[in-house]
Write an enzyme that holds these catalytic residues in place. Structure first.
Site, PDB file in Angstrom:
ATOM      1  N   HIS A 161       0.824  -1.206   0.000  1.00  0.00           N
ATOM      2  CA  HIS A 161       0.000   0.000   0.000  1.00  0.00           C
ATOM      3  C   HIS A 161       0.859   1.257   0.000  1.00  0.00           C
ATOM      4  O   HIS A 161       0.721   2.109  -0.859  1.00  0.00           O
ATOM      5  CB  HIS A 161      -0.964   0.011   1.182  1.00  0.00           C
ATOM      6  N   HIS A 179      -7.339  -1.668  -4.726  1.00  0.00           N
ATOM      7  CA  HIS A 179      -5.991  -1.388  -5.237  1.00  0.00           C
ATOM      8  C   HIS A 179      -5.494  -2.534  -6.123  1.00  0.00           C
ATOM      9  O   HIS A 179      -4.919  -2.293  -7.180  1.00  0.00           O
ATOM     10  CB  HIS A 179      -5.014  -1.171  -4.083  1.00  0.00           C
ATOM     11  N   GLU A 210       0.992   4.056  -2.761  1.00  0.00           N
ATOM     12  CA  GLU A 210       0.925   5.405  -2.202  1.00  0.00           C
ATOM     13  C   GLU A 210       2.193   5.849  -1.481  1.00  0.00           C
ATOM     14  O   GLU A 210       2.171   6.822  -0.731  1.00  0.00           O
ATOM     15  CB  GLU A 210      -0.291   5.496  -1.257  1.00  0.00           C
TER      16      GLU A 210
END
Ligand code: CO
Length: 296
Positions: free
Chosen positions: A182, A244, A212
């Site tokens: 992530h 995602h 991210e």
């Protein structure tokens, strides 16, 4: 009553102490009167994806099997996910609500297991909320939080072994495996690079990027090019293969990792399975929960 002037401050101090400390003393006396009741609270980010529910159910089953007789509750840290599911008629608890319910049910000792991947913002918030529930008058006698997936050095080793075991057998050594984490602006983002280092000690063609944080897709593409990789397996390194994984990793949009890597001349094989779908990953969280229960 005559009080020598030099002792008067002592009386003032005693009165103040009684006023300030009395509520806390009562609280601890109340705590002692309650019979010990131990519970487990599993805390996940949450997902609106159906397959995610399957992995949460799997974890629930495994936790109950490993720790029979200890009641298990769930909480989800993502407000967006909770709202989304509430609109579909599924009421999920936040950490605060779940702990309040447990407090109300008379639990005195709670092992909270974070099902997050790293010690990021969600984990920090969890620690603060849990702390508040031990500080209040009717609060828990003891709460201990189990580490997220990647915390100690041995976790990185164990998770690396698990990743290696979960790579499809068809993959050849000169083909890459790209994990999509992530990523976060939180300092613990460094775990992703540390994890890639561990993985590459065992297999030099495994790369870890994040959606991210750093490293991002640009770094991943540069690594693949520098090693003249022709084919790459894409795997989410998130507990759930949710939004995602489905869109940012494996989607058909031009800005998905699949599209960008394919455009760089590398054939892509996306795999849509989150870490919480693999028993060897769940085993790491279970080991952390065992430590938490031992500390109660
Ligand atoms: Co996100």
């Amino acid at each position: 009553m005559f009080v020598p002037r030099k002792y008067s401050w002592l009386i003032v101090a005693a009165v103040l102490f009684t006023l300030v400390a009395a509520p806390f003393c009562m609280a601890s006396a109340h705590g002692k009167q309650k019979p010990k009741k131990t519970g487990i609270l599993l805390v996940a980010f949450g997902s609106s994806v159906k397959s995610a529910q399957v992995s949460f159910e799997n974890i629930d089953r495994q936790v109950k099997k490993a720790f029979p007789g200890i009641p298990v509750r769930w909480a989800y840290t993502s407000r967006i996910i909770r709202k989304k599911l509430a609109r579909q008629g599924r009421q999920l608890d936040s950490v605060a609500v779940a702990l309040a319910k447990m407090m109300d049910e008379g639990f005195t000792h709670v092992a909270i297991q974070s099902l997050h991947t790293i010690r990021g913002e969600e984990y920090d918030d969890l620690v603060q909320t849990a702390r508040a529930f031990t500080a209040m008058a009717e609060g828990f006698t003891k709460v201990f939080i189990g580490d997220p997936l990647l915390s100690r050095e041995k976790d990185l080793q164990a998770a690396a072994e698990a990743v290696l075991a979960n790579i499809p057998k068809a993959r050849k050594a000169n083909e890459a495996v790209v994990l999509m984490g992530h990523g976060t602006p939180h300092p613990s983002n460094a775990f992703y690079a540390a994890f890639m280092y561990q993985l590459q000690q065992k297999d030099p063609n495994i790369f870890v990027g994040t959606v991210e944080g750093w490293p991002g897709i640009d770094e991943v593409v540069a690594w693949l090019k520098s090693k003249h990789i022709k084919k790459a397996y894409l795997m989410p390194f998130m507990s759930v293969a949710g939004d995602h994984a489905k869109n940012d990793m494996a989607g058909d949009e031009p800005d998905s990792w699949k599209s960008i890597i394919t455009k760089a001349g590398v054939k892509c094989v996306p795999l849509l399975k989150g870490t919480a779908e693999y028993d060897n990953m769940i085993a790491i969280w279970l080991a952390h929960l065992k430590v938490a229960l031992r500390h109660l």
